[in-house]
Design a protein around this motif. Structure first.
Motif, PDB file in Angstrom:
ATOM      1  N   ILE A   7       0.856  -1.193   0.000  1.00  0.00           N
ATOM      2  CA  ILE A   7       0.000   0.000   0.000  1.00  0.00           C
ATOM      3  C   ILE A   7       0.890   1.241   0.000  1.00  0.00           C
ATOM      4  O   ILE A   7       1.724   1.416   0.899  1.00  0.00           O
ATOM      5  CB  ILE A   7      -0.949  -0.002   1.216  1.00  0.00           C
ATOM      6  N   GLY A  10       4.353   6.009  -3.662  1.00  0.00           N
ATOM      7  CA  GLY A  10       5.143   7.242  -3.772  1.00  0.00           C
ATOM      8  C   GLY A  10       6.595   6.903  -4.083  1.00  0.00           C
ATOM      9  O   GLY A  10       6.889   5.868  -4.697  1.00  0.00           O
ATOM     10  N   GLY A  11       7.502   7.794  -3.625  1.00  0.00           N
ATOM     11  CA  GLY A  11       8.923   7.576  -3.889  1.00  0.00           C
ATOM     12  C   GLY A  11       9.408   6.249  -3.304  1.00  0.00           C
ATOM     13  O   GLY A  11      10.044   5.445  -3.997  1.00  0.00           O
ATOM     14  N   GLY A  13       7.551   3.711  -2.240  1.00  0.00           N
ATOM     15  CA  GLY A  13       6.773   2.613  -2.818  1.00  0.00           C
ATOM     16  C   GLY A  13       7.293   2.171  -4.183  1.00  0.00           C
ATOM     17  O   GLY A  13       7.274   0.980  -4.524  1.00  0.00           O
ATOM     18  N   SER A  34      -3.084   1.971  -3.813  1.00  0.00           N
ATOM     19  CA  SER A  34      -2.900   3.286  -3.217  1.00  0.00           C
ATOM     20  C   SER A  34      -4.168   4.103  -3.423  1.00  0.00           C
ATOM     21  O   SER A  34      -5.116   3.650  -4.073  1.00  0.00           O
ATOM     22  CB  SER A  34      -1.687   3.960  -3.848  1.00  0.00           C
ATOM     23  N   ARG A  35      -4.136   5.319  -2.881  1.00  0.00           N
ATOM     24  CA  ARG A  35      -5.305   6.196  -3.014  1.00  0.00           C
ATOM     25  C   ARG A  35      -5.527   6.546  -4.477  1.00  0.00           C
ATOM     26  O   ARG A  35      -6.639   6.549  -4.969  1.00  0.00           O
ATOM     27  CB  ARG A  35      -5.033   7.454  -2.183  1.00  0.00           C
ATOM     28  N   THR A  36      -4.437   6.823  -5.195  1.00  0.00           N
ATOM     29  CA  THR A  36      -4.551   7.193  -6.605  1.00  0.00           C
ATOM     30  C   THR A  36      -4.052   6.019  -7.451  1.00  0.00           C
ATOM     31  O   THR A  36      -2.845   5.770  -7.545  1.00  0.00           O
ATOM     32  CB  THR A  36      -3.671   8.442  -6.882  1.00  0.00           C
ATOM     33  N   VAL A  57      -7.327   2.002  -3.104  1.00  0.00           N
ATOM     34  CA  VAL A  57      -7.821   1.840  -1.732  1.00  0.00           C
ATOM     35  C   VAL A  57      -7.614   3.138  -0.958  1.00  0.00           C
ATOM     36  O   VAL A  57      -6.626   3.845  -1.165  1.00  0.00           O
ATOM     37  CB  VAL A  57      -7.103   0.665  -1.014  1.00  0.00           C
ATOM     38  N   ASP A  60      -7.292   5.009   4.937  1.00  0.00           N
ATOM     39  CA  ASP A  60      -7.847   5.531   6.184  1.00  0.00           C
ATOM     40  C   ASP A  60      -9.117   4.760   6.561  1.00  0.00           C
ATOM     41  O   ASP A  60      -9.657   4.963   7.643  1.00  0.00           O
ATOM     42  CB  ASP A  60      -8.200   7.025   6.036  1.00  0.00           C
ATOM     43  N   VAL A  80       3.665   1.272   2.830  1.00  0.00           N
ATOM     44  CA  VAL A  80       4.530   2.429   2.530  1.00  0.00           C
ATOM     45  C   VAL A  80       3.658   3.614   2.097  1.00  0.00           C
ATOM     46  O   VAL A  80       4.013   4.390   1.224  1.00  0.00           O
ATOM     47  CB  VAL A  80       5.642   2.119   1.488  1.00  0.00           C
ATOM     48  N   ALA A  81       2.475   3.695   2.734  1.00  0.00           N
ATOM     49  CA  ALA A  81       1.645   4.903   2.598  1.00  0.00           C
ATOM     50  C   ALA A  81       2.216   5.901   3.620  1.00  0.00           C
ATOM     51  O   ALA A  81       3.432   6.015   3.738  1.00  0.00           O
ATOM     52  CB  ALA A  81       0.182   4.571   2.858  1.00  0.00           C
ATOM     53  N   PRO A 141      14.165   4.697  10.849  1.00  0.00           N
ATOM     54  CA  PRO A 141      14.480   3.403  11.440  1.00  0.00           C
ATOM     55  C   PRO A 141      14.561   2.289  10.389  1.00  0.00           C
ATOM     56  O   PRO A 141      14.003   2.405   9.310  1.00  0.00           O
ATOM     57  CB  PRO A 141      13.293   3.138  12.369  1.00  0.00           C
ATOM     58  N   PHE A 180      11.624  13.133   1.260  1.00  0.00           N
ATOM     59  CA  PHE A 180      10.454  12.252   1.290  1.00  0.00           C
ATOM     60  C   PHE A 180       9.254  13.129   1.576  1.00  0.00           C
ATOM     61  O   PHE A 180       9.380  14.361   1.612  1.00  0.00           O
ATOM     62  CB  PHE A 180      10.636  11.058   2.247  1.00  0.00           C
ATOM     63  N   ASN A 181       8.114  12.527   1.712  1.00  0.00           N
ATOM     64  CA  ASN A 181       6.856  13.276   1.811  1.00  0.00           C
ATOM     65  C   ASN A 181       7.033  14.596   2.581  1.00  0.00           C
ATOM     66  O   ASN A 181       7.378  14.602   3.762  1.00  0.00           O
ATOM     67  CB  ASN A 181       5.829  12.385   2.499  1.00  0.00           C
ATOM     68  N   ILE A 184       5.263  15.060   6.086  1.00  0.00           N
ATOM     69  CA  ILE A 184       5.835  14.239   7.167  1.00  0.00           C
ATOM     70  C   ILE A 184       7.220  14.783   7.526  1.00  0.00           C
ATOM     71  O   ILE A 184       7.579  14.914   8.700  1.00  0.00           O
ATOM     72  CB  ILE A 184       5.958  12.759   6.708  1.00  0.00           C
ATOM     73  N   THR A 344      15.333   3.736   1.720  1.00  0.00           N
ATOM     74  CA  THR A 344      14.180   3.302   2.518  1.00  0.00           C
ATOM     75  C   THR A 344      13.522   2.079   1.880  1.00  0.00           C
ATOM     76  O   THR A 344      13.155   1.121   2.566  1.00  0.00           O
ATOM     77  CB  THR A 344      13.134   4.439   2.619  1.00  0.00           C
TER      78      THR A 344
HETATM   79  P1  NDP Z   1       4.914   9.776  -0.732  1.00  0.00           P
HETATM   80  O1  NDP Z   1       4.089  10.910  -0.277  1.00  0.00           O
HETATM   81  O2  NDP Z   1       5.805   9.903  -1.924  1.00  0.00           O
HETATM   82  O3  NDP Z   1       3.968   8.497  -1.002  1.00  0.00           O
HETATM   83  C1  NDP Z   1       2.940   8.129  -0.117  1.00  0.00           C
HETATM   84  C2  NDP Z   1       2.009   7.182  -0.848  1.00  0.00           C
HETATM   85  O4  NDP Z   1       0.962   6.805   0.057  1.00  0.00           O
HETATM   86  C3  NDP Z   1       1.341   7.812  -2.063  1.00  0.00           C
HETATM   87  O5  NDP Z   1       1.222   6.813  -3.056  1.00  0.00           O
HETATM   88  C4  NDP Z   1      -0.027   8.212  -1.500  1.00  0.00           C
HETATM   89  O6  NDP Z   1      -1.046   8.280  -2.444  1.00  0.00           O
HETATM   90  C5  NDP Z   1      -0.278   7.052  -0.563  1.00  0.00           C
HETATM   91  N1  NDP Z   1      -1.312   7.407   0.409  1.00  0.00           N
HETATM   92  C6  NDP Z   1      -1.367   8.500   1.217  1.00  0.00           C
HETATM   93  N2  NDP Z   1      -2.505   8.481   1.917  1.00  0.00           N
HETATM   94  C7  NDP Z   1      -3.182   7.375   1.538  1.00  0.00           C
HETATM   95  C8  NDP Z   1      -4.420   6.813   1.901  1.00  0.00           C
HETATM   96  N3  NDP Z   1      -5.232   7.388   2.804  1.00  0.00           N
HETATM   97  N4  NDP Z   1      -4.805   5.666   1.298  1.00  0.00           N
HETATM   98  C9  NDP Z   1      -4.016   5.061   0.376  1.00  0.00           C
HETATM   99  N5  NDP Z   1      -2.829   5.544  -0.001  1.00  0.00           N
HETATM  100  C10 NDP Z   1      -2.420   6.688   0.577  1.00  0.00           C
HETATM  101  O7  NDP Z   1       5.771   9.318   0.546  1.00  0.00           O
HETATM  102  P2  NDP Z   1       7.177   8.549   0.551  1.00  0.00           P
HETATM  103  O8  NDP Z   1       7.159   7.465  -0.447  1.00  0.00           O
HETATM  104  O9  NDP Z   1       8.240   9.573   0.529  1.00  0.00           O
HETATM  105  O10 NDP Z   1       7.169   7.913   2.020  1.00  0.00           O
HETATM  106  C11 NDP Z   1       6.426   6.733   2.285  1.00  0.00           C
HETATM  107  C12 NDP Z   1       6.621   6.311   3.750  1.00  0.00           C
HETATM  108  O11 NDP Z   1       7.998   6.042   3.996  1.00  0.00           O
HETATM  109  C13 NDP Z   1       6.228   7.394   4.775  1.00  0.00           C
HETATM  110  O12 NDP Z   1       5.527   6.770   5.815  1.00  0.00           O
HETATM  111  C14 NDP Z   1       7.542   7.912   5.278  1.00  0.00           C
HETATM  112  O13 NDP Z   1       7.446   8.395   6.606  1.00  0.00           O
HETATM  113  C15 NDP Z   1       8.376   6.635   5.227  1.00  0.00           C
HETATM  114  N6  NDP Z   1       9.831   6.880   5.213  1.00  0.00           N
HETATM  115  C16 NDP Z   1      10.618   6.121   6.033  1.00  0.00           C
HETATM  116  C17 NDP Z   1      11.987   6.300   6.057  1.00  0.00           C
HETATM  117  C18 NDP Z   1      12.856   5.385   6.842  1.00  0.00           C
HETATM  118  O14 NDP Z   1      14.073   5.376   6.622  1.00  0.00           O
HETATM  119  N7  NDP Z   1      12.345   4.568   7.747  1.00  0.00           N
HETATM  120  C19 NDP Z   1      12.626   7.352   5.265  1.00  0.00           C
HETATM  121  C20 NDP Z   1      11.732   8.034   4.332  1.00  0.00           C
HETATM  122  C21 NDP Z   1      10.369   7.817   4.354  1.00  0.00           C
HETATM  123  P3  NDP Z   1      -1.341   9.656  -3.273  1.00  0.00           P
HETATM  124  O15 NDP Z   1      -0.311   9.636  -4.350  1.00  0.00           O
HETATM  125  O16 NDP Z   1      -2.716   9.535  -3.752  1.00  0.00           O
HETATM  126  O17 NDP Z   1      -1.126  10.798  -2.322  1.00  0.00           O
END
Ligand code: NDP
Length: 397
Positions: A7, A10-11, A13, A34-36, A57, A60, A80-81, A141, A180-181, A184, A344
């Motif tokens: 799930i 994004g980057g 994912g 994912s959402r989109t 999906v 939330d 990885v949402a 982490p 990243f996002n 966040i 990541t």
């Molecule tokens: P992005 O914003 O690039 O991607 C997030 C994805 O989640 C998008 O595809 C987004 O969809 C989807 N999403 C958001 N909300 C929902 C929802 N309600 N339902 C379904 N899909 C949803 O984020 P990143 O790829 O940069 O980061 C992903 C995760 O990785 C984050 O949790 C971040 O904190 C974590 N992370 C962890 C690190 C580590 O080293 N442990 C380092 C960097 C990031 P949509 O495109 O529609 O918005």
């Protein structure tokens, strides 16, 4: 071998999907939701070979998640949402008796606060359901936690001082962008700092404490003390630790932009009225900032993330530095993303592989340092993140 439901597209994912798709002997079937949905389709198309099915999906919504999990019937859900979705996805996993893995701990939308308590509270329910939850399996982490477990297992009788150091010495040639996002990321960096000392947490002002640290093949970079979630689980799991801190590098340009963003109210996470519409300034800012998933093309340089550890071995003091350097260019060449998404996504896919192989699998809710670090580190270099060790060096900390 098993089926996986991922799930988030994004980057991070994008990298996870690339890495899992390349291992058909481990991941027999991959569904990317994912959402989109169009973003999932674009990732699947780029990977090609009909390896990835896609779905829409709203993560939330527990009922939607349950319906999708019942349809796909995965062995593992890889989240990885965003951190906001951790608890709804864990609920859906419990309802369907499906194991779970993520890279970031839960964070409520209305308070910029992250801690493990919300997810650790699920331990008994996951145990009773006989399913595994693997928390925080990114780089930091994730790999930093595995590095610490590896140091404790092989090189120390007692870890006493732990400093996690995270340097991004890359240049994306944009005036301001987050790796990243953005929502966040900015929530995390603008929080107060916190470190662990002698059994207590010590609070500092946001980015108040900083010093120049030297990173291998990079040189000196100003590094800022901030709170990071793995500190919370590591001091619990390695109780000999007297002090644990986390440092991240930032350039002056980045910090100036960040200060302005805060000063003009664009980092606010409460709703404001704009022409009769309720908007959250930070979410609006995300919409106009560069997409971290698309920063890779002109990104040059390296990230360097590792653990600097001091402690005792056979009654003598020892220092140890374990780290990975990752090239933005190489990450882009392989997956079309920059090194922060790559560092990541690779461990995330590798953690999923550890689960599928039955190596990291036990009922309950676990942080990655609760598992054997050896099989994970044996594969990490092969998967694109080689790691290095230095003994008895000046840690600068
Ligand atoms: P992005 O914003 O690039 O991607 C997030 C994805 O989640 C998008 O595809 C987004 O969809 C989807 N999403 C958001 N909300 C929902 C929802 N309600 N339902 C379904 N899909 C949803 O984020 P990143 O790829 O940069 O980061 C992903 C995760 O990785 C984050 O949790 C971040 O904190 C974590 N992370 C962890 C690190 C580590 O080293 N442990 C380092 C960097 C990031 P949509 O495109 O529609 O918005």
């Amino acid at each position: 071998m098993g089926k996986v439901l991922q799930i988030g597209a994004g980057g991070v994912g994008t990298v996870v999907a690339h890495k899992m798709a390349a291992l058909p002997e481990v991941f027999s079937e991959i569904t990317l939701a994912s959402r989109t949905k169009s973003k999932c389709d674009a990732v699947a198309k780029k990977i090609g070979g009909d390896r990835i099915k896609t779905a829409q999906v709203d993560a939330d919504n527990v009922d939607e998640l349950v319906a999708l999990i019942n349809k796909v019937k995965p062995d593992l859900v890889v989240n990885v949402a965003l951190p906001y979705q951790d608890l709804t996805i864990m609920e859906a996993c419990l309802a369907t008796h499906t194991s779970y893995l993520d890279t970031a701990n839960y964070e409520p939308k209305d308070v910029a606060h992250f801690e493990y308590s919300w997810q650790w509270a699920y331990k008994k329910r996951f145990e009773d359901a006989g399913i595994t939850a693997i928390l925080g399996c990114g780089f930091d982490p994730g790999v930093t936690s595995v590095f610490t477990a590896y140091a404790a297992k092989h090189h120390f009788d007692e870890i006493q001082y732990l400093d996690i150091v995270d340097c991004n010495a890359g240049n994306h040639h944009k005036a301001f962008a987050t790796n990243f996002n953005p929502e966040i990321n900015i929530r995390e960096i603008t929080q107060k700092g916190r470190y662990y000392q002698d059994g207590k947490w010590v609070e500092t002002g946001a980015l108040e404490i900083h010093k120049g640290l030297n990173y291998p093949e990079i040189g000196e970079r100003e590094s800022y003390l901030m709170f990071h979630e793995e500190l919370e689980s590591l001091v619990k799991n390695f109780p000999t630790i007297k002090r644990a801190r986390f440092w991240m590098t930032f350039g002056q340009e980045y910090l100036t932009h960040l200060r302005v963003i805060q000063d003009i109210g664009m980092a606010r996470i409460d709703e404001v009225d704009f022409n009769g519409v309720k908007i959250v300034p930070l979410q609006f800012l995300k919409a106009v900032l560069p997409n971290p998933g698309e920063l890779g093309e002109n990104y040059e340089g390296y990230t360097s993330i590792g653990c600097r550890i001091r402690g005792l071995k056979d009654g003598k003091e020892r220092t140890y530095y374990i780290y990975n350097n990752c090239s933005h260019e190489a990450a882009y060449k392989e997956t079309g993303t920059q090194a922060v998404s790559y560092t990541t996504g690779v461990p995330c896919a590798l953690g999923a592989e550890m689960f599928m192989k039955g190596i990291w699998k036990k009922p309950g809710v676990w942080n990655v340092e609760d598992f054997d670090p050896d099989p994970f580190l044996a594969r990490l270099g092969e998967q694109g993140l080689p790691w290095h060790e230095k003994f008895d060096v000046d840690l600068e900390l």
